[in-house]
Design an enzyme around this catalytic site. Sequence first.
Site, PDB file in Angstrom:
ATOM      1  N   GLU A 175       0.854  -1.106   0.124  1.00  0.00           N
ATOM      2  CA  GLU A 175      -0.100  -0.109   0.086  1.00  0.00           C
ATOM      3  C   GLU A 175       0.811   1.320  -0.039  1.00  0.00           C
ATOM      4  OE1 GLU A 175      -3.987  -1.432   2.137  1.00  0.00           O
ATOM      5  OE2 GLU A 175      -2.521  -0.973   3.457  1.00  0.00           O
ATOM      6  N   CYS A 193       3.387   8.622   1.099  1.00  0.00           N
ATOM      7  CA  CYS A 193       3.997   7.633   2.212  1.00  0.00           C
ATOM      8  C   CYS A 193       4.057   6.258   1.381  1.00  0.00           C
ATOM      9  CB  CYS A 193       3.074   7.607   3.331  1.00  0.00           C
ATOM     10  SG  CYS A 193       3.491   6.240   4.532  1.00  0.00           S
ATOM     11  N   CYS A 234       6.527  -6.944   7.283  1.00  0.00           N
ATOM     12  CA  CYS A 234       7.771  -6.313   8.067  1.00  0.00           C
ATOM     13  C   CYS A 234       8.136  -7.466   9.066  1.00  0.00           C
ATOM     14  CB  CYS A 234       7.393  -5.186   9.055  1.00  0.00           C
ATOM     15  SG  CYS A 234       8.868  -4.511   9.691  1.00  0.00           S
ATOM     16  N   CYS A 291       6.637  -4.531  15.990  1.00  0.00           N
ATOM     17  CA  CYS A 291       6.329  -3.737  17.081  1.00  0.00           C
ATOM     18  C   CYS A 291       4.818  -3.873  17.481  1.00  0.00           C
ATOM     19  CB  CYS A 291       6.508  -2.254  16.447  1.00  0.00           C
ATOM     20  SG  CYS A 291       8.046  -2.223  15.959  1.00  0.00           S
ATOM     21  N   CYS A 326       1.775  -1.900  16.092  1.00  0.00           N
ATOM     22  CA  CYS A 326       1.821  -1.802  14.683  1.00  0.00           C
ATOM     23  C   CYS A 326       1.052  -2.853  13.906  1.00  0.00           C
ATOM     24  CB  CYS A 326       3.179  -1.532  14.088  1.00  0.00           C
ATOM     25  SG  CYS A 326       3.189  -1.458  12.198  1.00  0.00           S
ATOM     26  N   GLY A 345       6.994  -1.854   6.295  1.00  0.00           N
ATOM     27  CA  GLY A 345       8.190  -2.195   6.513  1.00  0.00           C
ATOM     28  C   GLY A 345       9.338  -1.503   6.843  1.00  0.00           C
ATOM     29  N   GLU A 346      10.500  -1.871   7.133  1.00  0.00           N
ATOM     30  CA  GLU A 346      11.550  -1.231   7.982  1.00  0.00           C
ATOM     31  C   GLU A 346      12.546  -0.863   6.632  1.00  0.00           C
ATOM     32  OE1 GLU A 346      12.819   0.133  10.503  1.00  0.00           O
ATOM     33  OE2 GLU A 346      14.126   0.671   9.258  1.00  0.00           O
ATOM     34  N   SER A 353      12.083   6.886   7.871  1.00  0.00           N
ATOM     35  CA  SER A 353      11.831   6.519   8.982  1.00  0.00           C
ATOM     36  C   SER A 353      12.042   5.064   9.677  1.00  0.00           C
ATOM     37  CB  SER A 353      10.166   6.657   9.403  1.00  0.00           C
ATOM     38  OG  SER A 353       9.891   6.351  10.598  1.00  0.00           O
ATOM     39  N   SER A 401      11.446   6.088  15.345  1.00  0.00           N
ATOM     40  CA  SER A 401      10.371   5.525  15.824  1.00  0.00           C
ATOM     41  C   SER A 401      10.623   5.343  17.316  1.00  0.00           C
ATOM     42  CB  SER A 401       9.889   4.348  15.114  1.00  0.00           C
ATOM     43  OG  SER A 401       9.340   4.591  13.851  1.00  0.00           O
ATOM     44  N   LEU A 402      10.656   6.261  17.935  1.00  0.00           N
ATOM     45  CA  LEU A 402      11.141   6.245  19.347  1.00  0.00           C
ATOM     46  C   LEU A 402      10.179   5.307  20.276  1.00  0.00           C
ATOM     47  CD1 LEU A 402      13.688   7.046  21.097  1.00  0.00           C
ATOM     48  CD2 LEU A 402      12.152   8.993  21.668  1.00  0.00           C
ATOM     49  N   ASN A 415      -3.433   4.973  16.228  1.00  0.00           N
ATOM     50  CA  ASN A 415      -4.444   4.511  15.221  1.00  0.00           C
ATOM     51  C   ASN A 415      -4.950   3.022  15.625  1.00  0.00           C
ATOM     52  OD1 ASN A 415      -4.807   6.813  13.686  1.00  0.00           O
ATOM     53  ND2 ASN A 415      -2.561   6.503  12.956  1.00  0.00           N
ATOM     54  N   CYS A 441      -0.930   6.021   9.850  1.00  0.00           N
ATOM     55  CA  CYS A 441       0.119   5.160  10.422  1.00  0.00           C
ATOM     56  C   CYS A 441      -0.034   3.916  11.050  1.00  0.00           C
ATOM     57  CB  CYS A 441       1.015   6.125  11.390  1.00  0.00           C
ATOM     58  SG  CYS A 441       1.479   7.607  10.823  1.00  0.00           S
TER      59      CYS A 441
HETATM   60  N1  SAH Z   1       8.884   0.626   9.723  1.00  0.00           N
HETATM   61  C1  SAH Z   1       9.573   2.124  10.108  1.00  0.00           C
HETATM   62  C2  SAH Z   1       8.413   3.092   9.093  1.00  0.00           C
HETATM   63  C3  SAH Z   1       6.884   2.854   8.948  1.00  0.00           C
HETATM   64  S1  SAH Z   1       6.047   2.928  10.326  1.00  0.00           S
HETATM   65  C4  SAH Z   1       9.505   2.678  11.509  1.00  0.00           C
HETATM   66  O1  SAH Z   1       9.113   1.903  12.304  1.00  0.00           O
HETATM   67  O2  SAH Z   1       9.960   3.571  11.557  1.00  0.00           O
HETATM   68  C5  SAH Z   1       5.239   4.641  10.461  1.00  0.00           C
HETATM   69  C6  SAH Z   1       5.274   5.155  11.900  1.00  0.00           C
HETATM   70  O3  SAH Z   1       3.848   4.970  12.400  1.00  0.00           O
HETATM   71  C7  SAH Z   1       6.220   4.659  12.811  1.00  0.00           C
HETATM   72  O4  SAH Z   1       6.571   5.630  13.811  1.00  0.00           O
HETATM   73  C8  SAH Z   1       5.628   3.794  13.483  1.00  0.00           C
HETATM   74  O5  SAH Z   1       5.993   3.226  14.858  1.00  0.00           O
HETATM   75  C9  SAH Z   1       4.175   4.481  13.628  1.00  0.00           C
HETATM   76  N2  SAH Z   1       2.968   3.493  13.716  1.00  0.00           N
HETATM   77  C10 SAH Z   1       3.044   2.108  13.674  1.00  0.00           C
HETATM   78  N3  SAH Z   1       1.587   1.721  14.123  1.00  0.00           N
HETATM   79  C11 SAH Z   1       1.087   2.701  14.388  1.00  0.00           C
HETATM   80  C12 SAH Z   1      -0.327   2.837  14.883  1.00  0.00           C
HETATM   81  N4  SAH Z   1      -1.233   1.924  15.176  1.00  0.00           N
HETATM   82  N5  SAH Z   1      -0.718   4.047  15.187  1.00  0.00           N
HETATM   83  C13 SAH Z   1       0.098   5.244  15.366  1.00  0.00           C
HETATM   84  N6  SAH Z   1       1.533   5.090  14.802  1.00  0.00           N
HETATM   85  C14 SAH Z   1       1.848   3.877  14.464  1.00  0.00           C
HETATM   86 FE1  SF4 Z   2       7.787  -2.667  11.160  1.00  0.00          FE
HETATM   87 FE2  SF4 Z   2       7.908  -0.085  11.644  1.00  0.00          FE
HETATM   88 FE3  SF4 Z   2       5.588  -1.182  12.175  1.00  0.00          FE
HETATM   89 FE4  SF4 Z   2       7.741  -1.621  13.819  1.00  0.00          FE
HETATM   90  S1  SF4 Z   2       6.522  -0.003  13.497  1.00  0.00           S
HETATM   91  S2  SF4 Z   2       6.233  -3.430  12.645  1.00  0.00           S
HETATM   92  S3  SF4 Z   2       9.270  -1.425  12.015  1.00  0.00           S
HETATM   93  S4  SF4 Z   2       6.382  -1.204  10.072  1.00  0.00           S
END
Ligand code: SAH
Ligand code: SF4
Length: 411
Positions: A124, A137, A144, A148, A151, A208-209, A240, A262-263, A339, A382
């Site tokens: 997507e 985006c 991935c 996390c 996510c 993805g990462e 990111s 992504s802290l 989200n 996100c």
């Molecule tokens: N994999 C990479 C980039 C994609 S995620 C990364 O982790 O940085 C883009 C951003 O959305 C990241 O900061 C991720 O942690 C955040 N994210 C993931 N799931 C989310 C959710 N359910 N609600 C809000 N942000 C989320």
């Molecule tokens: Fe992968 Fe980024 Fe989602 Fe973590 S937040 S599972 S690194 S897409």
Amino acid sequence: MSATDVITPSRLKPMPVSQPVELSPKPSLIGMTREEMGAALKEKGVADKQIKMRVSQLWNWIYVRGVSDFDAMANVSKDMREMLKAHFTIARPEIVEEQVSNDGTRKWLLRFPPRGAGRPVEIEAVYIPEEGRGTLCISSQVGCSLTCSFCHTGTQRLVRNLTAEEILSQLLLARDRLGDFPDREAPQGTIMPAEGRKVSNIVMMGMGEPLYNFDSVKTALLIASDGDGLSLSKRRITLSTSGVVPEIYRTGEEIGVMLAISLHAVRDDLRDMLVPINKKYPLKELMDACRAYPGLSNARRITFEYVMLKGVNDSLEDAKGLIQLLKGIPAKINLIPFNPWPGTNYQCSDWEHIEKFADFINSAGYASPIRTPRGRDILAACGQLKSESERMRKTERLAFEAMMIANHGED
Ligand code: SAH
Ligand code: SF4
């Protein structure tokens, strides 16, 4: 290419959603570096003294004018076009679905043909229009490999890395669909003005990462920022990462785009749970890599993404810890309201609480915008992206959408 004319993008015109393309074993010219393209032409018999000129012509047609058909290349001889058609492709991926949110966000589900013995894959990409800019985006992997816990993408196992072609194709396709390429009749040498583009910024924040697919991401981003082609400034490209420390150093040295981290937690014990790659690269190492990122200044800051999870990472103690942790780093903190997605146990912090958290960080001198959720109604926000077989069935999606509207209003 010499810039002779600057023209405005053609107007957004309705276009039919593309038909399934025939699976083609032909290599795509999209995503090749200039050197690779030159070598590919040479192999097909193009004379040495012509290579440089042919590569510039193709580069202009593919990336400035956005053609997806060799026959549209008016200044390329018929013989040459036939040769190109016989051996290469510049076709776009198939659009499986295009959804438009009630806030104007667009989401495309795209299908790429199989690579080698593999199967077709789906990913997507999301376009977010805002006042004065538009952000695309982009996904870097199908699924991935990281998990996390908050996510949605993380619940889909990694299928494979995307190629440089597939990463760039998301940008080309979005620009096609948004009418963001110049009219085909525009004179040769035309460049797109940086102002007024629908896609003015890109973020590697889709599925993805990106730093687990470093080489393809690097090639794609260097092509996207090439001044004779797509011409996106590196300051308008943000990558990111969840914190793949060795590749953060390489990103600074070899790509030079803006960095987002992504802290999500400021203590190792909590971050180990939320962003499990932290066990491999804990906060101290991550922060060292951030401090060493080249070219940082007040005008060029690292974005720290912080998802607001009710009762998990949203206390004022956490806010204090955040300020402590980022000391000395030119930083901007992006607070992301969580989200939700079907099956998650997390909840988003209350809005007033997020504002309090933001005020606290603000008063310590850090910009801390709250990211307005966009496209939630089409699961485009996100962390909501997910594809392929595990896509929700329509009935499930309708039930989820009703739940979202009941909980959040039509945001
Ligand atoms: N994999 C990479 C980039 C994609 S995620 C990364 O982790 O940085 C883009 C951003 O959305 C990241 O900061 C991720 O942690 C955040 N994210 C993931 N799931 C989310 C959710 N359910 N609600 C809000 N942000 C989320
Ligand atoms: Fe992968 Fe980024 Fe989602 Fe973590 S937040 S599972 S690194 S897409």
